[in-house]
Design an enzyme around this catalytic site. Structure first.
Site, PDB file in Angstrom:
ATOM      1  N   LYS A  62      15.554  54.216   8.803  1.00 51.80           N
ATOM      2  CA  LYS A  62      16.321  54.727   9.944  1.00 51.80           C
ATOM      3  C   LYS A  62      17.810  54.483   9.643  1.00 51.80           C
ATOM      4  O   LYS A  62      18.314  53.367   9.761  1.00 51.80           O
ATOM      5  CB  LYS A  62      15.852  54.008  11.208  1.00 51.80           C
ATOM      6  CG  LYS A  62      16.848  53.817  12.321  1.00 51.80           C
ATOM      7  CD  LYS A  62      17.195  55.087  13.057  1.00 51.80           C
ATOM      8  CE  LYS A  62      18.300  54.801  14.065  1.00 51.80           C
ATOM      9  NZ  LYS A  62      19.650  54.951  13.482  1.00 51.80           N
TER      10      LYS A  62
ATOM     11  N   GLU B 143      20.421  40.976   8.391  1.00 48.48           N
ATOM     12  CA  GLU B 143      21.721  40.822   7.714  1.00 48.48           C
ATOM     13  C   GLU B 143      22.757  41.245   8.740  1.00 48.48           C
ATOM     14  O   GLU B 143      22.900  42.439   9.014  1.00 48.48           O
ATOM     15  CB  GLU B 143      21.801  41.736   6.486  1.00 48.48           C
ATOM     16  CG  GLU B 143      20.747  41.492   5.440  1.00 48.48           C
ATOM     17  CD  GLU B 143      20.959  40.212   4.658  1.00 48.48           C
ATOM     18  OE1 GLU B 143      22.049  39.624   4.736  1.00 48.48           O
ATOM     19  OE2 GLU B 143      20.006  39.793   3.979  1.00 48.48           O
TER      20      GLU B 143
ATOM     21  N   CYS C 191      30.786  43.674   6.005  1.00 48.46           N
ATOM     22  CA  CYS C 191      30.250  42.500   6.704  1.00 48.46           C
ATOM     23  C   CYS C 191      30.800  41.213   6.106  1.00 48.46           C
ATOM     24  O   CYS C 191      31.029  40.244   6.817  1.00 48.46           O
ATOM     25  CB  CYS C 191      28.733  42.515   6.636  1.00 48.46           C
ATOM     26  SG  CYS C 191      28.139  42.713   4.957  1.00 48.46           S
TER      27      CYS C 191
ATOM     28  N   GLU D 174      34.568  39.163  14.713  1.00 55.59           N
ATOM     29  CA  GLU D 174      34.526  40.194  13.675  1.00 55.59           C
ATOM     30  C   GLU D 174      35.219  41.445  14.210  1.00 55.59           C
ATOM     31  O   GLU D 174      34.866  41.945  15.277  1.00 55.59           O
ATOM     32  CB  GLU D 174      33.066  40.517  13.332  1.00 55.59           C
ATOM     33  CG  GLU D 174      32.943  41.526  12.217  1.00 55.59           C
ATOM     34  CD  GLU D 174      31.481  41.833  11.854  1.00 55.59           C
ATOM     35  OE1 GLU D 174      30.684  42.102  12.760  1.00 55.59           O
ATOM     36  OE2 GLU D 174      31.172  41.799  10.653  1.00 55.59           O
TER      37      GLU D 174
HETATM   38  P1  NAD Z   1      24.808  48.435  14.705  1.00 52.86           P
HETATM   39  O1  NAD Z   1      24.142  47.146  14.958  1.00 52.86           O
HETATM   40  O2  NAD Z   1      25.484  49.111  15.830  1.00 52.86           O
HETATM   41  O3  NAD Z   1      23.769  49.506  14.125  1.00 52.86           O
HETATM   42  C1  NAD Z   1      22.988  49.242  12.992  1.00 52.86           C
HETATM   43  C2  NAD Z   1      21.736  50.078  13.039  1.00 52.86           C
HETATM   44  O4  NAD Z   1      20.946  49.675  14.154  1.00 52.86           O
HETATM   45  C3  NAD Z   1      21.974  51.568  13.202  1.00 52.86           C
HETATM   46  O5  NAD Z   1      21.052  52.276  12.412  1.00 52.86           O
HETATM   47  C4  NAD Z   1      21.681  51.790  14.675  1.00 52.86           C
HETATM   48  O6  NAD Z   1      21.261  53.109  14.956  1.00 52.86           O
HETATM   49  C5  NAD Z   1      20.551  50.817  14.900  1.00 52.86           C
HETATM   50  N1  NAD Z   1      20.335  50.391  16.286  1.00 52.86           N
HETATM   51  C6  NAD Z   1      21.212  50.420  17.323  1.00 52.86           C
HETATM   52  N2  NAD Z   1      20.616  49.923  18.436  1.00 52.86           N
HETATM   53  C7  NAD Z   1      19.362  49.561  18.088  1.00 52.86           C
HETATM   54  C8  NAD Z   1      18.277  48.951  18.788  1.00 52.86           C
HETATM   55  N3  NAD Z   1      18.359  48.615  20.070  1.00 52.86           N
HETATM   56  N4  NAD Z   1      17.136  48.710  18.109  1.00 52.86           N
HETATM   57  C9  NAD Z   1      17.038  49.013  16.793  1.00 52.86           C
HETATM   58  N5  NAD Z   1      18.020  49.592  16.093  1.00 52.86           N
HETATM   59  C10 NAD Z   1      19.181  49.857  16.723  1.00 52.86           C
HETATM   60  O7  NAD Z   1      25.789  48.149  13.487  1.00 52.86           O
HETATM   61  P2  NAD Z   1      26.803  49.153  12.808  1.00 52.86           P
HETATM   62  O8  NAD Z   1      27.901  49.374  13.797  1.00 52.86           O
HETATM   63  O9  NAD Z   1      26.090  50.339  12.256  1.00 52.86           O
HETATM   64  O10 NAD Z   1      27.315  48.294  11.557  1.00 52.86           O
HETATM   65  C11 NAD Z   1      28.303  47.344  11.658  1.00 52.86           C
HETATM   66  C12 NAD Z   1      27.725  45.942  11.712  1.00 52.86           C
HETATM   67  O11 NAD Z   1      26.827  45.739  10.624  1.00 52.86           O
HETATM   68  C13 NAD Z   1      28.782  44.882  11.551  1.00 52.86           C
HETATM   69  O12 NAD Z   1      28.586  43.851  12.498  1.00 52.86           O
HETATM   70  C14 NAD Z   1      28.572  44.350  10.138  1.00 52.86           C
HETATM   71  O13 NAD Z   1      29.011  43.051   9.932  1.00 52.86           O
HETATM   72  C15 NAD Z   1      27.106  44.494   9.974  1.00 52.86           C
HETATM   73  N6  NAD Z   1      26.748  44.581   8.550  1.00 52.86           N
HETATM   74  C16 NAD Z   1      26.160  43.496   7.946  1.00 52.86           C
HETATM   75  C17 NAD Z   1      25.855  43.522   6.588  1.00 52.86           C
HETATM   76  C18 NAD Z   1      25.226  42.332   5.910  1.00 52.86           C
HETATM   77  O14 NAD Z   1      24.751  42.468   4.785  1.00 52.86           O
HETATM   78  N7  NAD Z   1      25.181  41.158   6.509  1.00 52.86           N
HETATM   79  C19 NAD Z   1      26.113  44.662   5.839  1.00 52.86           C
HETATM   80  C20 NAD Z   1      26.702  45.750   6.480  1.00 52.86           C
HETATM   81  C21 NAD Z   1      27.011  45.692   7.846  1.00 52.86           C
END
Ligand code: NAD
Length: 491
Positions: free
Chosen positions: A177, A252, A286, A385
């Protein structure tokens, strides 16, 4: 032009009943209509992955055979590097050279896990020495089952590779997804799976709105494992919903990583790595080292050099040559970063550079590289962040003070330390409470080394052999080999 209003389920392209728009963040113009999954599509994808797993068409293959498929996917990614890099720039906004780098890394990740899959044939069972000679025991690694990979928008195809490659290597089937902001290269991965004739149902691509279909996936009783990369709030939701069936999860999440620069550091190297640590990928990383601790003796000279170099960064559309900073991902993220910067200015925090939209760019979600100095430890600029090209800096006097300040965070994803004294670097690296520590650099990432965070930055590790273990269960098989009766009830 390829179509993006279909799902890849059970080896076939399935028409969507509704779509959503994907926007180019540099022009704010719609570039594609993306299939938006409904409950019925989720069910179809989960059934396909479940059936493919339960039938054994994938997990019963030898590791070598699975490796052949993974190498074929890696080769196809490389064959299509130009298309994939262009889609990543259009969808995400990142500079083309960065997109190309990501796509190469994604291909390498498939090759890396292909090689681990081959080894699984030999290393699946380990004999466990027991203290009782009547028994023998082996520990076996087996695939977890049906996995669901939910990924963010900052490295679209690369984040997919970090999950799809080890899951397939382990023998899992899965549903991918992608984030709604960046679905294009995930859909192309479906086309690649089709091209290499991956068995039907092994990889299913489900695009859609996370808040709608996310809970359907994370609560689905037929999914065994959730692998999530994204924000802390969504990670917490996922932990709660996965609890209903005590699902295997790996998370993550976000970070607010510190970079400690000692007084003996080379000032030019410090400028380079501090900038790479926060301006690469527009700071939407991240592990970005978004807060920097500089020894008081080097503080003002380094701030001046940083200001000069940050102001030279070419900002613009990722397709333009020499551009090193593109737009942020979308309007929401742009607003969030602008508001955070404005709050810092309103609170009287010292703005060294940037802080506004570049004057030459009227459209697109652009923000100048931004540097704040003398940021108090209790200010949101220091603790939260931001996920944008904004770095917060403060000075320190002693090593102990720097370590304590760096560790004072709810996060623990990454950290960096710079000094010409390697003993000091190694001492500090071991004292930092973070899953990834860089010495004399910030951000270089290798698929061989473990990746993941302490504290609220997550649970579990991706990449390397640890990434494969994410998708494996461990089973013990113990045999009673003696012809002697056990003799407990029957004497
Ligand atoms: P997000 O949490 O908004 O979304 C991530 C994913 O989750 C998307 O595919 C989204 O559609 C899905 N999602 C949203 N609501 C959901 C729910 N209720 N249930 C299941 N899935 C759901 O994050 P983002 O804005 O796409 O990415 C940014 C964040 O990701 C930042 O906080 C960043 O630090 C983190 N990140 C972490 C790493 C790591 O390796 N630790 C790597 C990249 C990004």
């Amino acid at each position: 032009m390829n179509r993006y209003d279909q799902f890849f389920i059970n080896g076939q392209w399935v028409d969507s009943k509704k779509n959503f728009a994907s926007i180019d963040p540099s022009t704010e113009i719609e570039i594609a209509q993306i299939a938006s999954a409904t409950a019925a599509d989720v069910e179809l994808a989960v059934q396909a992955a479940r059936q493919a797993f339960d039938s054994g068409i994938w997990s019963d293959l030898s590791g070598q055979k699975r490796a052949d498929y993974l190498h074929a996917i890696a080769n196809e990614i490389r064959e299509n590097i130009e298309l994939l890099s262009r889609l990543e720039v259009q969808d995400n906004g990142k500079p083309y050279a960065e997109a190309e780098w990501d796509i190469n890394d994604a291909a390498d990740c498939f090759d890396f896990y292909a090689n681990l899959a081959k080894n699984l044939d030999h290393n699946t069972e380990q004999v466990i020495p027991l203290p009782d000679a009547r028994f023998s025991s082996v520990a076996r690694k087996e695939p977890v089952g049906v996995a669901c990979a939910i990924i963010p928008w900052n490295y679209p195809l690369l984040m997919a590779a970090w999950k799809v490659a080890p899951a397939l290597a382990a023998g899992c089937t899965l549903i991918l997804k992608p984030a709604e902001a960046t679905s294009l290269t995930a859909i192309e991965l479906g086309r690649i799976a089709e091209k290499v004739q991956l068995p039907a149902g092994v990889l299913n691509i489900l695009t859609g709105i996370g808040s709608d279909i996310g809970p359907m996936l994370t609560e689905h009783p037929m999914i065994d494992k959730i692998a999530f990369t994204g924000s802390v709030p969504v990670g917490k939701h996922i932990m709660q919903s996965a609890a209903y069936q005590v699902k295997n999860i790996s998370l993550e999440l976000g970070g607010k990583s510190s970079f400690i620069v000692f007084e003996d550091s080379d000032i030019e190297a410090a400028v380079e790595w501090i900038m790479f640590g926060i301006f690469w990928n527009q700071g939407q990383v991240c592990s970005a080292t978004s807060r920097v601790l500089i020894h008081a003796d080097l503080y003002e000279p380094l701030l001046n050099r940083l200001k000069t170099e940050a102001q030279k960064i070419k900002i613009g559309n990722g397709f333009e040559t020499e551009v090193k900073l593109g737009p942020l991902i979308n309007q929401k993220q742009y607003q969030h970063v602008c508001t955070t910067i404005q709050n810092g200015i309103n609170d009287g925090i010292r703005l060294v550079s940037g802080g506004k939209r570049p004057p030459h760019l009227a459209t697109g979600y652009y923000i100048e590289p931004t540097i704040f100095a003398d940021v108090p430890e209790d200010h949101p600029l220091w603790n939260e962040e931001i996920f944008g090209p904004v770095v917060s800096i403060r000075s320190f006097q002693t090593e102990a003070e720097a370590i304590s300040s760096a560790n004072n965070s709810i996060f623990g994803l990454a950290a960096a330390v710079m000094s010409q004294n390697s003993e000091r670097c190694n001492r500090v690296a071991r004292a930092l409470r973070a899953g990834i520590v860089w010495i004399n650099c910030s951000q270089p990432t290798f698929c061989q080394a473990p990746w993941g965070g302490y504290k609220q930055s997550g649970i579990g590790r991706e990449l390397g052999e640890w990434g494969l273990d994410n998708y494996l269960e461990v089973k013990q098989i113990t045999t009673y080999n003696s012809s002697e009766p056990w003799g407990w009830y029957l004497k």
